[in-house]
Design a protein around this motif. Structure first.
Motif, short mmCIF file in Angstrom:
data_model
loop_
_atom_site.label_atom_id
_atom_site.label_comp_id
_atom_site.label_asym_id
_atom_site.label_seq_id
_atom_site.Cartn_x
_atom_site.Cartn_y
_atom_site.Cartn_z
N VAL A 55 0.68 -1.11 -0.04
CA VAL A 55 -0.07 0.00 0.33
C VAL A 55 0.53 1.32 -0.36
N VAL A 56 2.15 0.92 0.31
CA VAL A 56 3.02 2.35 0.82
C VAL A 56 3.95 2.53 -0.76
N ASP A 176 22.25 -0.02 7.16
CA ASP A 176 22.44 1.02 6.65
C ASP A 176 22.64 -0.02 5.15
N LEU A 177 21.45 0.37 4.07
CA LEU A 177 21.37 -0.22 2.87
C LEU A 177 21.31 1.00 1.76
N ALA A 178 22.64 0.62 1.16
CA ALA A 178 23.39 1.46 -0.13
C ALA A 178 22.54 2.85 0.28
N GLY A 179 23.54 3.45 2.07
CA GLY A 179 23.04 4.90 2.45
C GLY A 179 21.97 5.06 2.64
N ASP A 225 12.39 1.74 4.54
CA ASP A 225 12.84 3.40 4.82
C ASP A 225 12.09 3.15 6.25
N ASP A 226 12.41 4.46 7.01
CA ASP A 226 11.60 5.61 7.53
C ASP A 226 10.55 5.62 6.99
N LEU A 230 9.02 0.14 0.67
CA LEU A 230 10.00 -0.74 0.38
C LEU A 230 11.35 -1.14 -0.55
N ARG A 231 12.33 -1.43 0.41
CA ARG A 231 13.84 -1.48 -0.45
C ARG A 231 14.48 -2.30 -1.17
#
Length: 278
Positions: A55-56, A176-179, A225-226, A230-231
């Motif tokens: 949904v996000v 940390d995922l790719a910054g 992420d914050d 979904l990253r």
């Protein structure tokens, strides 16, 4: 994490059957967020957070994506990689999928262009007797895996919507995922439950997968992420193919949110209607 094994009902299916030669290659080489806070961590309810990920993403709109699909059988591992863009509102995307090299190290196939749309997968440079200027259209609602594996890259929308069936989710921690600071969640998702809760554009494909896999449980790791977007998500599938157990790990990375996405589906005359070689 233990990988669950799935037996496809109604017979076996070639690994990434729509991506020509992958099974043969393997054999040759073998030769938004919210909910109740967790009292221990202060984090939002992890199960609800993960279930809300799709949904996000729909609110986020578009993104760039990288995918990888690792397949292992008989001690041999091959990886198919993809890269492109995706629109989570329209549920359309475009990927360039690169197949692994053959045993001699030479490239076996040209990169395959894939167009993803609700209920359909279009492929160009598929090989198998298909003219280079023609597309192949596959109805994903008829695939026994719902195109979670067949195309060599899990549709990003399906990867996210599959989390709607999440259960036994636990919050692992931050990293940390790719910054980008992300929260790591681990659990199991139920394909049938996800299909029932999925958006109309994705429901048919996931419903097909729910019927095709004998065991609906799929372990996953998800990174949000914050903003609750979904990253990264990694699903682990496993099933029997021609008497061999094939383990598949499908990873989808999402970044570059807001990237313009242009997808023009092929005209009818550009779609190949002839016989496709096995």
């Amino acid at each position: 994490m233990v990988v669950q094994q799935h037996r496809l009902r109604g017979g076996t299916v070639a690994v990434a059957a729509a991506v020509v030669g992958v099974t043969a290659l393997t054999g040759s080489l073998s030769g938004c967020s919210g909910g109740r806070a967790d009292a221990r961590t202060g984090e939002a309810d992890p199960t609800r957070t993960v279930r809300d990920a799709s949904v996000v993403l729909a609110h986020a709109g578009t993104s760039k994506t990288r995918t990888s699909m690792e397949m292992a059988t008989g001690g041999t591992r091959v990886t198919i990689r993809g890269e492109g863009t995706y629109d989570f509102r329209q549920r359309v995307g475009r990927l360039k999928v690169v197949l692994p090299t053959d045993a001699s190290g030479a490239e076996e196939h040209r990169p395959i262009t894939e167009l993803l749309a609700p209920g359909a997968l279009y492929m160009k440079n598929r090989g198998a007797g298909v003219p280079a200027d023609k597309w192949v259209r596959i109805d994903t609602t008829t695939l026994t895996d719902g195109n979670l594996v067949t195309g060599g890259a899990t549709d990003p929308a399906a990867a996210a919507e599959l989390l709607r069936g999440a259960r036994e989710v636990r919050y692992v921690g931050q990293l940390d995922l790719a910054g980008v600071r992300v929260r790591h969640y681990r659990g199991t998702t139920d394909i049938a439950r996800a299909a029932r809760a999925a958006s109309p554009q994705v429901r048919g494909a996931l419903a097909a997968a729910a019927k095709g896999f004998a065991n609906d449980a799929v372990p996953f790791d998800a990174y949000l992420d914050d903003e609750g977007r979904l990253r990264k998500v990694r699903h682990r599938f496993s099933y029997l193919n021609q008497g061999r157990t094939v383990a598949v790990a499908s990873t989808t990375l999402l970044f570059g949110f807001g990237t313009p996405v242009e997808v023009r589906l092929p005209d009818a005359e550009d779609i190949y209607a002839g016989r496709i070689e096995a």
